[in-house]
Design a protein around this motif. Structure first.
Motif, PDB file in Angstrom:
ATOM      1  N   ASN A 105      39.498   5.785  -8.143  1.00 34.05           N
ATOM      2  CA  ASN A 105      39.937   5.714  -6.894  1.00 34.05           C
ATOM      3  C   ASN A 105      38.968   5.974  -5.988  1.00 34.05           C
ATOM      4  O   ASN A 105      38.985   5.218  -4.716  1.00 34.05           O
ATOM      5  CB  ASN A 105      40.905   6.853  -6.695  1.00 34.05           C
ATOM      6  N   HIS A 130      37.165   2.640  -5.091  1.00 30.31           N
ATOM      7  CA  HIS A 130      38.035   1.697  -4.431  1.00 30.31           C
ATOM      8  C   HIS A 130      38.277   2.077  -2.893  1.00 30.31           C
ATOM      9  O   HIS A 130      38.241   1.268  -1.945  1.00 30.31           O
ATOM     10  CB  HIS A 130      39.429   1.816  -4.774  1.00 30.31           C
ATOM     11  N   MET A 150      44.831  -2.623  -8.000  1.00 29.42           N
ATOM     12  CA  MET A 150      43.718  -2.228  -7.217  1.00 29.42           C
ATOM     13  C   MET A 150      42.442  -2.769  -7.422  1.00 29.42           C
ATOM     14  O   MET A 150      41.461  -3.095  -6.738  1.00 29.42           O
ATOM     15  CB  MET A 150      43.626  -0.808  -7.316  1.00 29.42           C
ATOM     16  N   MET A 162      43.946  -6.674  -5.180  1.00 23.20           N
ATOM     17  CA  MET A 162      43.567  -6.339  -3.557  1.00 23.20           C
ATOM     18  C   MET A 162      42.110  -6.962  -3.365  1.00 23.20           C
ATOM     19  O   MET A 162      42.047  -7.621  -2.275  1.00 23.20           O
ATOM     20  CB  MET A 162      43.563  -4.861  -3.591  1.00 23.20           C
TER      21      MET A 162
END
Length: 138
Positions: free
Chosen positions: A27, A30, A116, A120
């Motif tokens: 995370n 990202h 993700m 994306m």
């Protein structure tokens, strides 16, 4: 007291913490790439009001390079996270029951790793391609 395949609670805790660590890294990376891409889009938009074609092309190409790096790093990190989750499934019975309960309510649940980590950045990469085409056709 043990769980899984004879592991101590401390070992299971380390496996759990490793999975959390991998998810956090996934995370955080990202977020880094989203911020970097957003800054490039803002810079592009700021320069877009002036006729500096070379600068717009350079920013868009940099955006494509960063997007490619994002996809490669995300794919590698997703593999690391998947390994950690597989270990959780083997050694942590609580996680297995959680997954079963969650999957029983699987309506419109899509894999966040693919959304993700692939979709994306691909969408953002497509936006950079559109901007390059727009500059080239001015």
């Amino acid at each position: 007291m043990t769980d899984g395949q004879g592991l101590s609670p401390e070992s299971i805790k380390r496996i759990w913490e490793h999975a959390l660590h991998e998810e956090r890294i996934y995370n955080d990376r990202h977020n880094f790439f989203l911020v970097a891409e957003a800054m490039l889009f803002v810079f592009y938009a700021t320069l877009g009001s002036e006729p500096q074609t070379w600068a717009l092309v350079a920013i868009a190409l940099l955006g494509l390079v960063i997007t490619a790096m994002w996809i490669m790093i995300a794919m590698r990190q997703a593999e690391d996270l998947e390994v950690a989750v597989r270990r959780l499934k083997i050694y942590c019975s609580e996680y297995v029951s959680y997954k079963k309960e969650r999957e029983s309510k699987k309506k419109f649940r899509y894999g966040a790793l693919k959304i993700m980590g692939r979709w994306m950045p691909i969408a953002i990469g497509a936006a950079w391609v559109v901007l390059l085409v727009e500059v080239a056709t001015r």
